[in-house]
Write an enzyme that holds these catalytic residues in place. Structure first.
Site, PDB file in Angstrom:
ATOM      1  N   GLU A   1      -1.807  14.277 -15.540  1.00 21.22           N
ATOM      2  CA  GLU A   1      -0.375  14.238 -15.197  1.00 21.22           C
ATOM      3  C   GLU A   1      -0.182  12.999 -14.336  1.00 21.22           C
ATOM      4  O   GLU A   1      -0.431  13.025 -13.136  1.00 21.22           O
ATOM      5  CB  GLU A   1      -0.006  15.482 -14.375  1.00 21.22           C
ATOM      6  CG  GLU A   1      -0.080  16.773 -15.122  1.00 21.22           C
ATOM      7  CD  GLU A   1       1.077  16.941 -16.093  1.00 21.22           C
ATOM      8  OE1 GLU A   1       2.071  16.196 -15.995  1.00 21.22           O
ATOM      9  OE2 GLU A   1       0.967  17.799 -16.963  1.00 21.22           O
TER      10      GLU A   1
ATOM     11  N   CYS B   1       7.295  11.920  -9.080  1.00 24.91           N
ATOM     12  CA  CYS B   1       6.859  11.344 -10.360  1.00 24.91           C
ATOM     13  C   CYS B   1       8.040  11.222 -11.309  1.00 24.91           C
ATOM     14  O   CYS B   1       8.079  10.346 -12.164  1.00 24.91           O
ATOM     15  CB  CYS B   1       5.754  12.186 -10.979  1.00 24.91           C
ATOM     16  SG  CYS B   1       6.189  13.919 -11.135  1.00 24.91           S
TER      17      CYS B   1
HETATM   18  P1  NAD Z   1      -3.186   8.673  -6.295  1.00 22.39           P
HETATM   19  O1  NAD Z   1      -3.536   8.415  -7.700  1.00 22.39           O
HETATM   20  O2  NAD Z   1      -3.396   7.599  -5.307  1.00 22.39           O
HETATM   21  O3  NAD Z   1      -4.007   9.946  -5.741  1.00 22.39           O
HETATM   22  C1  NAD Z   1      -3.921  11.198  -6.385  1.00 22.39           C
HETATM   23  C2  NAD Z   1      -5.208  11.967  -6.157  1.00 22.39           C
HETATM   24  O4  NAD Z   1      -6.257  11.336  -6.881  1.00 22.39           O
HETATM   25  C3  NAD Z   1      -5.676  12.002  -4.700  1.00 22.39           C
HETATM   26  O5  NAD Z   1      -6.281  13.261  -4.460  1.00 22.39           O
HETATM   27  C4  NAD Z   1      -6.702  10.896  -4.637  1.00 22.39           C
HETATM   28  O6  NAD Z   1      -7.673  11.062  -3.631  1.00 22.39           O
HETATM   29  C5  NAD Z   1      -7.330  10.979  -6.013  1.00 22.39           C
HETATM   30  N1  NAD Z   1      -7.854   9.723  -6.540  1.00 22.39           N
HETATM   31  C6  NAD Z   1      -7.312   8.497  -6.432  1.00 22.39           C
HETATM   32  N2  NAD Z   1      -8.054   7.612  -7.114  1.00 22.39           N
HETATM   33  C7  NAD Z   1      -9.069   8.307  -7.673  1.00 22.39           C
HETATM   34  C8  NAD Z   1     -10.176   7.955  -8.473  1.00 22.39           C
HETATM   35  N3  NAD Z   1     -10.379   6.709  -8.876  1.00 22.39           N
HETATM   36  N4  NAD Z   1     -11.036   8.922  -8.856  1.00 22.39           N
HETATM   37  C9  NAD Z   1     -10.841  10.197  -8.495  1.00 22.39           C
HETATM   38  N5  NAD Z   1      -9.827  10.591  -7.703  1.00 22.39           N
HETATM   39  C10 NAD Z   1      -8.950   9.655  -7.302  1.00 22.39           C
HETATM   40  O7  NAD Z   1      -1.636   9.157  -6.279  1.00 22.39           O
HETATM   41  P2  NAD Z   1      -0.713   9.467  -5.047  1.00 22.39           P
HETATM   42  O8  NAD Z   1      -0.316   8.193  -4.387  1.00 22.39           O
HETATM   43  O9  NAD Z   1      -1.285  10.549  -4.208  1.00 22.39           O
HETATM   44  O10 NAD Z   1       0.567  10.090  -5.815  1.00 22.39           O
HETATM   45  C11 NAD Z   1       1.548   9.323  -6.433  1.00 22.39           C
HETATM   46  C12 NAD Z   1       1.269   9.151  -7.919  1.00 22.39           C
HETATM   47  O11 NAD Z   1       1.131  10.420  -8.552  1.00 22.39           O
HETATM   48  C13 NAD Z   1       2.448   8.482  -8.628  1.00 22.39           C
HETATM   49  O12 NAD Z   1       1.956   7.596  -9.585  1.00 22.39           O
HETATM   50  C14 NAD Z   1       3.175   9.651  -9.272  1.00 22.39           C
HETATM   51  O13 NAD Z   1       3.985   9.293 -10.367  1.00 22.39           O
HETATM   52  C15 NAD Z   1       2.018  10.514  -9.671  1.00 22.39           C
HETATM   53  N6  NAD Z   1       2.418  11.907  -9.871  1.00 22.39           N
HETATM   54  C16 NAD Z   1       2.456  12.380 -11.146  1.00 22.39           C
HETATM   55  C17 NAD Z   1       2.891  13.677 -11.366  1.00 22.39           C
HETATM   56  C18 NAD Z   1       3.002  14.244 -12.750  1.00 22.39           C
HETATM   57  O14 NAD Z   1       3.120  15.456 -12.874  1.00 22.39           O
HETATM   58  N7  NAD Z   1       2.976  13.442 -13.782  1.00 22.39           N
HETATM   59  C19 NAD Z   1       3.252  14.479 -10.276  1.00 22.39           C
HETATM   60  C20 NAD Z   1       3.179  13.950  -8.994  1.00 22.39           C
HETATM   61  C21 NAD Z   1       2.749  12.650  -8.800  1.00 22.39           C
END
Ligand code: NAD
Length: 502
Positions: free
Chosen positions: A255, A289
């Site tokens: 997601e 998102c």
């Molecule tokens: P992020 O990708 O920085 O982090 C999300 C999670 O992933 C955190 O727990 C982080 O520690 C982990 N993470 C980050 N990089 C990783 C990697 N390389 N390997 C494993 N884990 C990793 O996102 P964020 O800044 O916390 O949230 C914002 C983003 O999330 C935006 O792009 C938003 O659109 C998206 N989002 C999508 C949905 C959806 O349902 N499509 C919902 C909410 C947020």
């Protein structure tokens, strides 16, 4: 200011985790002040969690699904009693306004109710067999321990969407929450533990927390004993998760980021459209998102709509999200603010005319990053418009012809949510048709943001293709077995093949 009161600490079970020193610092984006520390999960502990989850799975998978559903109903009840406290903690840690913090708790309550109903509806199909005296059917079974990786912007609800379905389907969960919202995760785990510990049939370790940065995720991505990784976050994260899990041919449910558009047609009810743009673009300070990031507006109504939006963007109440009347809280941190400024600079270089987007309240909150939302008039859909910047920036483009608007709408790498405002039935139908919006969420006369839990939530293209929440998304959390039963007393083979030894 953002405060962790002793009442919140006690009622949400934070005391045994919170420390005055530790390796994971906690802070509130409201004022950037420290909320304390928690201890990071070690790699060894993460491996141990997988063993514990495997043991829990053996017991949980044989608990009848309606009983699992009953436990989730009680989780919903528990959440009702502490909606205020948990909503407050969510706001404190993520910076969203209280109203939205409470809404997030409500979302989990709703999905608990949904899961209870589903617990008696994990249906498989029966199929007609081509062989006489045979019956075919499919059954759905629990899958195994599920790893859930979640982002900061919905620190509780995204856990809820995944966890509730995983538990309902018979799977223990290891949850790696965002390192920016650890207290909310600890509180959610505490509330579940409070409910589940009352049941003898529930094994320990149905929910375990892996606290840390992205590195700790690797343990779960690489391990064959985690059949499913459900990861919500940025597209960059999704690329990494997909590659790691694919290396072992595991399953992933992604997601990821969105770049959500709205087509505003000349026949639209403009009063409603302006309200929808306001909530979709400014809610959660542009950090959803599904936030509206691209407004594709018919040239003939541009001068009616854009001055009104500029005025709303200029005057929206920005401030401490815990205070009533405030509609926009802070960005999550300094990096988010800097990223927003870089995007605005690029937009300007690409011909954009920027209104707003500057930092405000910096004397009061020296470590809190509050911004005026930016409305950016673009000459066309340039490369920066096609990029998701997780901040309140609304790019506005004009169109003359509906086909052109639709083409522009779909011409981005992401495919999460979309909307059209129109009173023209043909336009609405085309937008929802096979040749219309290419997103997972396609709305008519409401904005792209603020989904209900009853529908499947997720998107296409770089958004990752996964679905969670409503309808049949539970299937992603189960394994399907196709059963063929022979009661004929003969052994006919499929496709009429003869294979007789005599
Ligand atoms: P992020 O990708 O920085 O982090 C999300 C999670 O992933 C955190 O727990 C982080 O520690 C982990 N993470 C980050 N990089 C990783 C990697 N390389 N390997 C494993 N884990 C990793 O996102 P964020 O800044 O916390 O949230 C914002 C983003 O999330 C935006 O792009 C938003 O659109 C998206 N989002 C999508 C949905 C959806 O349902 N499509 C919902 C909410 C947020």
């Amino acid at each position: 200011m953002g405060k962790l009161t002793s009442e919140i600490i006690t009622s949400l079970g934070l005391e045994s985790y919170l420390m005055s020193e530790g390796n994971l610092p906690l802070s509130s984006p409201i004022d950037g002040e420290s909320l304390g520390y928690v201890e990071e999960t070690s790699q060894a502990d993460a491996h141990e969690m997988i063993s514990k989850a495997k043991a829990a799975f053996l017991k949980w998978r044989v608990v009848p699904a309606p009983l699992r559903g009953e436990h989730l109903r009680l989780l919903g009840e528990e959440l009702r009693t502490c909606k205020e406290e948990l909503g407050y903690l969510i706001s404190l840690e993520s910076g969203k306004i209280l109203e939205e913090g409470r809404g997030e708790v409500q979302e989990i309550i709703d999905i608990c109710g949904f899961a209870l109903g589903l617990s008696r509806q994990l249906y498989g199909l029966t199929m007609t067999s081509e062989r006489p005296g045979h019956r075919m059917m499919e059954t759905w079974h629990p899958l195994g321990p599920v790893a859930v990786i979640s982002p900061f912007n919905f620190p509780a609800a995204i856990w809820g969407w995944n966890f509730v379905l995983a538990i309902l389907c018979g799977n223990p969960v290891i949850w790696k929450p965002s390192e920016k919202t650890l207290l909310t995760a600890i509180a959610c785990a505490h509330l579940f533990e409070k409910v589940i510990s009352k049941f003898e049939n529930a094994p320990p370790h149905l929910l375990q927390l892996a606290l840390g940065g992205r590195e700790i995720s690797d343990v779960f991505l690489e391990n064959h004993d985690i059949p499913l990784v459900s990861a919500t976050g940025s597209c960059g994260m999704g690329h990494y998760v997909a590659q790691q899990v694919s290396n072992r041919l595991g399953r992933y449910l992604l997601e990821l980021g969105g770049n959500n558009g709205m087509i505003l047609a000349p026949s639209a009810h403009l009063e409603l459209a302006v309200r929808a743009v306001t909530f979709s673009a400014l809610g959660t300070a542009g950090q959803r998102c599904t936030t509206l990031r691209r407004l594709i507006i018919h040239r003939s109504i541009y001068d009616q709509v854009i001055p009104r939006l500029k005025s709303i963007f200029e005057n929206v109440k920005i401030g401490n999200p815990l205070e009533s009347g405030i509609l926009m809280g802070p960005l999550i941190n300094k990096e988010a603010y800097e990223h927003m400024q870089e995007s605005l600079k690029l937009a300007q270089e690409q011909g954009g005319k920027i209104h707003g987007g500057t930092r405000v309240l910096k004397e009061k909150y020296t470590k809190g990053y509050y911004v005026k939302p930016a409305l950016v008039e673009m000459p066309s859909q340039t490369s920066i418009v096609k990029t998701e910047t997780f901040a309140p920036i609304l790019y506005v483009m004009t169109y003359d012809d509906f086909t052109e608007a639709l083409q522009m709408h779909n011409d981005v790498p992401q495919g999460l949510s979309s909307s059209i405002f129109t009173q023209d039935t043909a336009e609405a139908e085309i937008f929802m048709s096979a040749s219309g919006s290419d997103c997972g969420i396609v709305n008519v006369n409401i904005g792209p943001s603020g989904a209900e839990i009853g529908g499947a939530f997720g998107g296409e293209k770089e958004t990752g293709g996964g679905r969670v929440s409503g309808t049949d998304t539970w299937r992603a959390f189960m394994r399907r077995a196709t059963n063929t039963i022979n009661y004929s007393g003969e052994l006919p083979l499929a496709q009429g093949i003869h294979f007789d030894v005599s």
